[in-house]
Write a protein that holds these residues in place. Structure first.
Motif, PDB file in Angstrom:
ATOM      1  N   ILE A  18       0.852  -1.191   0.000  1.00  0.00           N
ATOM      2  CA  ILE A  18       0.000   0.000   0.000  1.00  0.00           C
ATOM      3  C   ILE A  18       0.886   1.238   0.000  1.00  0.00           C
ATOM      4  O   ILE A  18       1.977   1.247   0.583  1.00  0.00           O
ATOM      5  CB  ILE A  18      -0.942   0.020   1.228  1.00  0.00           C
ATOM      6  CG1 ILE A  18      -1.958   1.153   1.107  1.00  0.00           C
ATOM      7  CG2 ILE A  18      -0.145   0.164   2.534  1.00  0.00           C
ATOM      8  CD1 ILE A  18      -3.039   1.129   2.167  1.00  0.00           C
ATOM      9  N   GLU A  19       0.430   2.260  -0.687  1.00  0.00           N
ATOM     10  CA  GLU A  19       1.129   3.544  -0.718  1.00  0.00           C
ATOM     11  C   GLU A  19       0.296   4.558   0.043  1.00  0.00           C
ATOM     12  O   GLU A  19      -0.879   4.780  -0.258  1.00  0.00           O
ATOM     13  CB  GLU A  19       1.341   3.995  -2.167  1.00  0.00           C
ATOM     14  CG  GLU A  19       2.217   5.224  -2.290  1.00  0.00           C
ATOM     15  CD  GLU A  19       2.598   5.513  -3.727  1.00  0.00           C
ATOM     16  OE1 GLU A  19       2.164   6.569  -4.253  1.00  0.00           O
ATOM     17  OE2 GLU A  19       3.314   4.687  -4.330  1.00  0.00           O
ATOM     18  N   ILE A  20       0.911   5.163   1.068  1.00  0.00           N
ATOM     19  CA  ILE A  20       0.203   6.110   1.934  1.00  0.00           C
ATOM     20  C   ILE A  20       0.812   7.500   1.763  1.00  0.00           C
ATOM     21  O   ILE A  20       1.973   7.721   2.141  1.00  0.00           O
ATOM     22  CB  ILE A  20       0.297   5.689   3.409  1.00  0.00           C
ATOM     23  CG1 ILE A  20      -0.290   4.286   3.602  1.00  0.00           C
ATOM     24  CG2 ILE A  20      -0.418   6.688   4.298  1.00  0.00           C
ATOM     25  CD1 ILE A  20      -0.102   3.745   4.998  1.00  0.00           C
ATOM     26  N   PRO A  21       0.077   8.444   1.201  1.00  0.00           N
ATOM     27  CA  PRO A  21       0.607   9.805   1.098  1.00  0.00           C
ATOM     28  C   PRO A  21       0.566  10.513   2.450  1.00  0.00           C
ATOM     29  O   PRO A  21      -0.436  10.423   3.167  1.00  0.00           O
ATOM     30  CB  PRO A  21      -0.337  10.473   0.090  1.00  0.00           C
ATOM     31  CG  PRO A  21      -1.612   9.706   0.200  1.00  0.00           C
ATOM     32  CD  PRO A  21      -1.240   8.299   0.565  1.00  0.00           C
ATOM     33  N   VAL A  22       1.636  11.164   2.795  1.00  0.00           N
ATOM     34  CA  VAL A  22       1.706  11.933   4.039  1.00  0.00           C
ATOM     35  C   VAL A  22       1.365  13.371   3.698  1.00  0.00           C
ATOM     36  O   VAL A  22       2.120  14.057   3.009  1.00  0.00           O
ATOM     37  CB  VAL A  22       3.112  11.832   4.667  1.00  0.00           C
ATOM     38  CG1 VAL A  22       3.179  12.673   5.943  1.00  0.00           C
ATOM     39  CG2 VAL A  22       3.454  10.388   4.959  1.00  0.00           C
ATOM     40  N   VAL A  23       0.202  13.815   4.181  1.00  0.00           N
ATOM     41  CA  VAL A  23      -0.322  15.112   3.738  1.00  0.00           C
ATOM     42  C   VAL A  23      -0.161  16.222   4.765  1.00  0.00           C
ATOM     43  O   VAL A  23      -0.470  17.367   4.471  1.00  0.00           O
ATOM     44  CB  VAL A  23      -1.819  14.968   3.363  1.00  0.00           C
ATOM     45  CG1 VAL A  23      -1.973  14.036   2.168  1.00  0.00           C
ATOM     46  CG2 VAL A  23      -2.634  14.453   4.542  1.00  0.00           C
ATOM     47  N   ASP A  24       0.298  15.897   5.975  1.00  0.00           N
ATOM     48  CA  ASP A  24       0.525  16.951   6.967  1.00  0.00           C
ATOM     49  C   ASP A  24       1.779  16.621   7.764  1.00  0.00           C
ATOM     50  O   ASP A  24       2.435  15.612   7.528  1.00  0.00           O
ATOM     51  CB  ASP A  24      -0.692  17.142   7.876  1.00  0.00           C
ATOM     52  CG  ASP A  24      -1.068  15.862   8.616  1.00  0.00           C
ATOM     53  OD1 ASP A  24      -0.163  15.208   9.173  1.00  0.00           O
ATOM     54  OD2 ASP A  24      -2.261  15.516   8.645  1.00  0.00           O
ATOM     55  N   ASP A  25       2.117  17.481   8.710  1.00  0.00           N
ATOM     56  CA  ASP A  25       3.364  17.339   9.466  1.00  0.00           C
ATOM     57  C   ASP A  25       3.188  16.628  10.798  1.00  0.00           C
ATOM     58  O   ASP A  25       4.114  16.603  11.608  1.00  0.00           O
ATOM     59  CB  ASP A  25       3.982  18.729   9.721  1.00  0.00           C
ATOM     60  CG  ASP A  25       4.413  19.414   8.441  1.00  0.00           C
ATOM     61  OD1 ASP A  25       4.620  18.697   7.437  1.00  0.00           O
ATOM     62  OD2 ASP A  25       4.533  20.660   8.434  1.00  0.00           O
ATOM     63  N   ASP A  26       2.027  16.051  11.051  1.00  0.00           N
ATOM     64  CA  ASP A  26       1.750  15.444  12.350  1.00  0.00           C
ATOM     65  C   ASP A  26       2.365  14.040  12.434  1.00  0.00           C
ATOM     66  O   ASP A  26       1.924  13.121  11.726  1.00  0.00           O
ATOM     67  CB  ASP A  26       0.239  15.358  12.557  1.00  0.00           C
ATOM     68  CG  ASP A  26      -0.124  14.847  13.943  1.00  0.00           C
ATOM     69  OD1 ASP A  26       0.795  14.635  14.763  1.00  0.00           O
ATOM     70  OD2 ASP A  26      -1.329  14.645  14.201  1.00  0.00           O
ATOM     71  N   PRO A  27       3.365  13.814  13.300  1.00  0.00           N
ATOM     72  CA  PRO A  27       3.954  12.475  13.434  1.00  0.00           C
ATOM     73  C   PRO A  27       2.965  11.439  13.938  1.00  0.00           C
ATOM     74  O   PRO A  27       3.081  10.258  13.607  1.00  0.00           O
ATOM     75  CB  PRO A  27       5.094  12.687  14.442  1.00  0.00           C
ATOM     76  CG  PRO A  27       5.386  14.149  14.406  1.00  0.00           C
ATOM     77  CD  PRO A  27       4.067  14.800  14.130  1.00  0.00           C
ATOM     78  N   THR A  28       1.978  11.866  14.742  1.00  0.00           N
ATOM     79  CA  THR A  28       0.990  10.939  15.266  1.00  0.00           C
ATOM     80  C   THR A  28       0.188  10.302  14.145  1.00  0.00           C
ATOM     81  O   THR A  28      -0.137   9.096  14.198  1.00  0.00           O
ATOM     82  CB  THR A  28       0.035  11.661  16.240  1.00  0.00           C
ATOM     83  OG1 THR A  28       0.793  12.258  17.286  1.00  0.00           O
ATOM     84  CG2 THR A  28      -0.967  10.691  16.836  1.00  0.00           C
TER      85      THR A  28
END
Length: 293
Positions: free
Chosen positions: A15-25
């Motif tokens: 699966i490919e998950i785009p990281v759209v914000d800066d929240d590490p949680t």
């Protein structure tokens, strides 16, 4: 209905998950969720900042058989290196029981100054790690017949072990809670002794119940576990009343008592699961009587 084995090979493994914000949680939640679903490869895409990359490294260290395979400025690839043939769900449940009950035993011993656990959170993390492994292969087993074959389990057996692990993980959570409360609580000798007795009964429920769920024992042990749970149910309210009626009672003791009763309930849930397994596989022994009230 017959399902050809070839259909199982079509299951999604990456699966490919785009990281759209800066929240590490958010990164941690997505990574743990993807691991639990049984994916072999998890690709995080986007401009991950340093705190997010550190989160990925920390989380992978807490997941069995998982490593960061590669990373670049806009891509991190996390892979699972374990095969089902290398995993023993039964042994994982046994280890989880050992971790949960040893933490629970030391936690209640702290009431009388018998022990101090330096880092209960670390021990609880061990329980979380073992549960996460069982959870992963449970969900893989639901979607892939070849996975169940590799684990050398039937789906009903896998469900029983997964449910047992889930209850044990909650026992470990209560043990951590007791540890933190006991470190600051003060109790009279008689009250501490009664809490210790209830704690021992609660652990007995869990230990007996797991032995049934694992197939090591049978109906008689399930009956003993359920009877002990009932005894905890009957004894705990009387102690709770005395705690609330005493003007100088440490409020933490009531919270410890709550965790002890919940531990017995989790053990009772496991005993009922084990009993169902025995009935499903062998049938009730003639003349056996059980009380699950």
């Amino acid at each position: 209905m017959i399902q050809p084995r070839e259909c199982e090979t079509d299951a999604v493994t990456t699966i490919e998950i785009p990281v759209v914000d800066d929240d590490p949680t958010h990164v941690e939640r997505m990574l743990r969720a993807a691991y639990a679903t049984g994916l072999r490869e998890i690709v995080l895409t986007g401009a991950l900042i340093d705190s997010q990359r550190r989160t990925v490294e920390r989380v992978t260290r807490t997941l069995t058989g998982v490593t960061v395979a590669s990373e670049s400025h806009d891509r991190v690839v996390v892979q699972s290196m374990l095969d089902a043939s290398e995993v023993s769900i039964q042994q994982s449940v046994r280890q989880l029981q050992f971790v949960a009950l040893s933490l629970h035993r030391e936690a209640t011993a702290a009431l009388t100054g018998g022990s101090r656990i330096d880092d209960p959170a670390e021990r609880d993390d061990q329980a979380d790690r073992l549960y996460a492994l069982v959870d992963r292969y449970f969900w893989r087993g639901l979607s892939r017949l070849d996975e169940v074959d590799a684990l050398d389990l039937t789906r009903p057996e896998l469900f029983t072990l997964w449910s047992t692990a889930r209850e044990l993980e909650r026992v470990a959570d209560h043990a951590e809670r007791i540890t933190r409360l006991a470190a600051a609580a003060t109790a009279e000798e008689a009250t501490a002794a009664e809490l210790q007795r209830l704690a021992a009964d609660a652990r007995s429920v869990v230990e007996d119940a797991v032995s049934v769920a694992l197939g090591d024992t049978g109906i008689d042990t399930a009956k003993a576990a359920l009877e002990t749970r009932q005894r905890v149910r009957e004894d705990a309210p009387a102690l709770e009343r005395r705690l609330f009626e005493a003007s100088d009672t440490d409020y933490r003791l009531a919270r410890i008592l709550d965790s002890l009763t919940r531990t017995a309930e989790h053990g009772g849930n496991i005993a009922e699961l084990g009993l169902q397994s025995v009935i499903r596989e062998d049938g009730l022994v003639e003349g056996a009587e059980l009380s699950t009230a």
